[in-house]
Design a protein around this motif. Structure first.
Motif, PDB file in Angstrom:
ATOM      1  N   ALA A   1      14.771 -18.323  -6.406  1.00  0.00           N
ATOM      2  CA  ALA A   1      15.048 -16.984  -6.907  1.00  0.00           C
ATOM      3  C   ALA A   1      15.829 -16.097  -5.939  1.00  0.00           C
ATOM      4  N   ASP A   2      16.072 -16.553  -4.699  1.00  0.00           N
ATOM      5  CA  ASP A   2      16.596 -15.610  -3.705  1.00  0.00           C
ATOM      6  C   ASP A   2      17.905 -14.963  -4.096  1.00  0.00           C
ATOM      7  N   LYS A   3      18.889 -15.789  -4.504  1.00  0.00           N
ATOM      8  CA  LYS A   3      20.209 -15.219  -4.817  1.00  0.00           C
ATOM      9  C   LYS A   3      20.111 -14.244  -5.977  1.00  0.00           C
ATOM     10  N   PHE A   4      19.423 -14.713  -7.011  1.00  0.00           N
ATOM     11  CA  PHE A   4      19.275 -13.903  -8.206  1.00  0.00           C
ATOM     12  C   PHE A   4      18.591 -12.592  -7.855  1.00  0.00           C
ATOM     13  N   CYS A   5      17.522 -12.695  -7.066  1.00  0.00           N
ATOM     14  CA  CYS A   5      16.773 -11.500  -6.692  1.00  0.00           C
ATOM     15  C   CYS A   5      17.596 -10.519  -5.884  1.00  0.00           C
ATOM     16  N   SER A   6      18.458 -11.022  -5.031  1.00  0.00           N
ATOM     17  CA  SER A   6      19.271 -10.086  -4.251  1.00  0.00           C
ATOM     18  C   SER A   6      20.104  -9.245  -5.190  1.00  0.00           C
ATOM     19  N   HIS A   7      20.622  -9.886  -6.240  1.00  0.00           N
ATOM     20  CA  HIS A   7      21.385  -9.134  -7.243  1.00  0.00           C
ATOM     21  C   HIS A   7      20.499  -8.134  -7.961  1.00  0.00           C
ATOM     22  N   VAL A   8      19.345  -8.635  -8.438  1.00  0.00           N
ATOM     23  CA  VAL A   8      18.440  -7.772  -9.192  1.00  0.00           C
ATOM     24  C   VAL A   8      18.049  -6.593  -8.320  1.00  0.00           C
TER      25      VAL A   8
ATOM     26  N   PRO B   1       0.809  -1.218   0.000  1.00  0.00           N
ATOM     27  CA  PRO B   1       0.000   0.000   0.000  1.00  0.00           C
ATOM     28  C   PRO B   1       0.845   1.272   0.000  1.00  0.00           C
ATOM     29  N   LYS B   2       2.069   1.184   0.525  1.00  0.00           N
ATOM     30  CA  LYS B   2       2.906   2.391   0.575  1.00  0.00           C
ATOM     31  C   LYS B   2       3.608   2.652  -0.754  1.00  0.00           C
ATOM     32  N   GLY B   3       3.490   1.711  -1.688  1.00  0.00           N
ATOM     33  CA  GLY B   3       4.095   1.921  -2.993  1.00  0.00           C
ATOM     34  C   GLY B   3       5.578   1.601  -3.031  1.00  0.00           C
ATOM     35  N   GLN B   4       6.067   0.945  -1.969  1.00  0.00           N
ATOM     36  CA  GLN B   4       7.491   0.573  -1.921  1.00  0.00           C
ATOM     37  C   GLN B   4       7.597  -0.904  -1.566  1.00  0.00           C
ATOM     38  N   LEU B   5       8.580  -1.555  -2.152  1.00  0.00           N
ATOM     39  CA  LEU B   5       8.769  -2.984  -1.942  1.00  0.00           C
ATOM     40  C   LEU B   5      10.124  -3.184  -1.282  1.00  0.00           C
ATOM     41  N   ASN B   6      10.176  -3.951  -0.189  1.00  0.00           N
ATOM     42  CA  ASN B   6      11.506  -4.253   0.340  1.00  0.00           C
ATOM     43  C   ASN B   6      12.004  -5.549  -0.280  1.00  0.00           C
ATOM     44  N   LYS B   7      13.215  -5.926   0.073  1.00  0.00           N
ATOM     45  CA  LYS B   7      13.836  -7.054  -0.611  1.00  0.00           C
ATOM     46  C   LYS B   7      13.031  -8.337  -0.454  1.00  0.00           C
ATOM     47  N   LYS B   8      12.532  -8.575   0.749  1.00  0.00           N
ATOM     48  CA  LYS B   8      11.809  -9.812   1.005  1.00  0.00           C
ATOM     49  C   LYS B   8      10.547  -9.864   0.131  1.00  0.00           C
TER      50      LYS B   8
ATOM     51  N   ASP C   1      17.648  -0.963  -6.896  1.00  0.00           N
ATOM     52  CA  ASP C   1      17.535  -0.059  -5.764  1.00  0.00           C
ATOM     53  C   ASP C   1      18.646   0.966  -5.908  1.00  0.00           C
ATOM     54  N   SER C   2      18.496   1.821  -6.920  1.00  0.00           N
ATOM     55  CA  SER C   2      19.641   2.645  -7.310  1.00  0.00           C
ATOM     56  C   SER C   2      20.004   3.662  -6.240  1.00  0.00           C
ATOM     57  N   ASP C   3      19.031   4.046  -5.417  1.00  0.00           N
ATOM     58  CA  ASP C   3      19.379   5.016  -4.374  1.00  0.00           C
ATOM     59  C   ASP C   3      19.719   4.329  -3.052  1.00  0.00           C
ATOM     60  N   ASN C   4      19.895   2.998  -3.088  1.00  0.00           N
ATOM     61  CA  ASN C   4      20.251   2.227  -1.895  1.00  0.00           C
ATOM     62  C   ASN C   4      19.335   2.472  -0.707  1.00  0.00           C
ATOM     63  N   SER C   5      18.033   2.642  -0.976  1.00  0.00           N
ATOM     64  CA  SER C   5      17.134   2.930   0.131  1.00  0.00           C
ATOM     65  C   SER C   5      16.637   1.643   0.780  1.00  0.00           C
ATOM     66  N   GLY C   6      16.952   0.498   0.159  1.00  0.00           N
ATOM     67  CA  GLY C   6      16.433  -0.757   0.692  1.00  0.00           C
ATOM     68  C   GLY C   6      14.997  -1.001   0.251  1.00  0.00           C
ATOM     69  N   GLN C   7      14.494  -0.138  -0.617  1.00  0.00           N
ATOM     70  CA  GLN C   7      13.132  -0.262  -1.135  1.00  0.00           C
ATOM     71  C   GLN C   7      13.191  -0.025  -2.631  1.00  0.00           C
ATOM     72  N   ILE C   8      12.315  -0.678  -3.389  1.00  0.00           N
ATOM     73  CA  ILE C   8      12.180  -0.255  -4.772  1.00  0.00           C
ATOM     74  C   ILE C   8      10.728   0.109  -5.036  1.00  0.00           C
ATOM     75  N   ASP C   9      10.531   1.091  -5.910  1.00  0.00           N
ATOM     76  CA  ASP C   9       9.159   1.519  -6.170  1.00  0.00           C
ATOM     77  C   ASP C   9       8.601   0.745  -7.360  1.00  0.00           C
ATOM     78  N   PHE C  10       7.369   1.053  -7.704  1.00  0.00           N
ATOM     79  CA  PHE C  10       6.671   0.287  -8.733  1.00  0.00           C
ATOM     80  C   PHE C  10       7.400   0.321 -10.073  1.00  0.00           C
ATOM     81  N   THR C  11       7.851   1.516 -10.469  1.00  0.00           N
ATOM     82  CA  THR C  11       8.515   1.650 -11.769  1.00  0.00           C
ATOM     83  C   THR C  11       9.764   0.778 -11.814  1.00  0.00           C
ATOM     84  N   GLU C  12      10.585   0.872 -10.761  1.00  0.00           N
ATOM     85  CA  GLU C  12      11.807   0.062 -10.716  1.00  0.00           C
ATOM     86  C   GLU C  12      11.455  -1.423 -10.748  1.00  0.00           C
ATOM     87  N   PHE C  13      10.409  -1.763 -10.014  1.00  0.00           N
ATOM     88  CA  PHE C  13       9.991  -3.160  -9.930  1.00  0.00           C
ATOM     89  C   PHE C  13       9.591  -3.691 -11.307  1.00  0.00           C
TER      90      PHE C  13
END
Length: 194
Positions: free
Chosen positions: A70-77, A48-55, A82-94
């Motif tokens: 997919a875990d290892k691969f996803c950590s890389h992706v 709902p907040k529009g941000q996705l964390n790694k998990k 997460d270009s700003d290293n916020s630990g979150q990615i938004d919808f567009t990045e996702f």
């Protein structure tokens, strides 16, 4: 003049999908406007907040690759997007991440893989970095055959012997992309539908 309406300080609600973002996605993915909107609805239901964390990202991603780990691969992706290293990615990045890895053309996938391999971001990948990513690709695709010439280290050797034209032990992004496109095994793994 017109100072009031255009407050630059006002952050948009990350849960909203703007026309600008839709355009960005139409340009960078193979999704239609309809699909983008549908994806967004699902995304906001889960986040709902529009941000996705790694998990959450890994869970969403696994829906695409139920047969792989997919875990290892996803950590890389995740790191790449997460270009700003916020630990979150938004919808567009996702959605760009999903698009590039799940349905992008081979060349886009490979340059993205390159950015994932290039862990120290120096514009080059070495054998170590490449082995890691090939393992991750195997995990993702549920590839059990890792012996003999299919072992990550052997694949890397094959790629390097073909690609490392100047024999410096590194590959630049161009060397890497064109080399993977020439390597039939790798190409079929990275772009099974290409």
């Amino acid at each position: 003049m017109g100072g009031k309406g255009s407050k630059a300080g006002k952050k948009k609600n990350p849960a909203e999908l703007t026309e600008q973002e839709i355009q960005l996605l139409l340009n960078n993915t193979n999704f239609t406007r309809e699909e983008i909107t549908k994806w967004h609805e699902g995304f906001i239901k889960d986040c709902p907040k529009g941000q996705l964390n790694k998990k959450q990202f890994i869970e969403a991603y696994q829906a695409f690759y139920p047969q792989g780990k997919a875990d290892k691969f996803c950590s890389h992706v995740f790191k790449v997007f997460d270009s700003d290293n916020s630990g979150q990615i938004d919808f567009t990045e996702f959605l760009i991440a999903i698009s590039v890895t799940a349905q992008g053309d081979a060349k886009k996938k490979i340059s993205m893989a390159f950015k994932m391999y290039d862990v120290d971001k120096n514009g080059k990948v070495d054998k170590k970095e490449m082995e890691k990513i090939i393992e991750a690709i195997y995990d993702l695709l549920g590839e059990e055959q890792r012996k003999g010439e299919n072992s990550p280290s052997e694949r890397v050797k094959t790629i390097m012997s073909k690609l490392d034209k100047d024999q410096n032990g590194y590959l630049s992004e161009d060397e890497f992309v064109s080399g993977c496109l020439e390597d039939s095994v790798l190409r079929s793994m990275l772009a099974p539908n290409a």
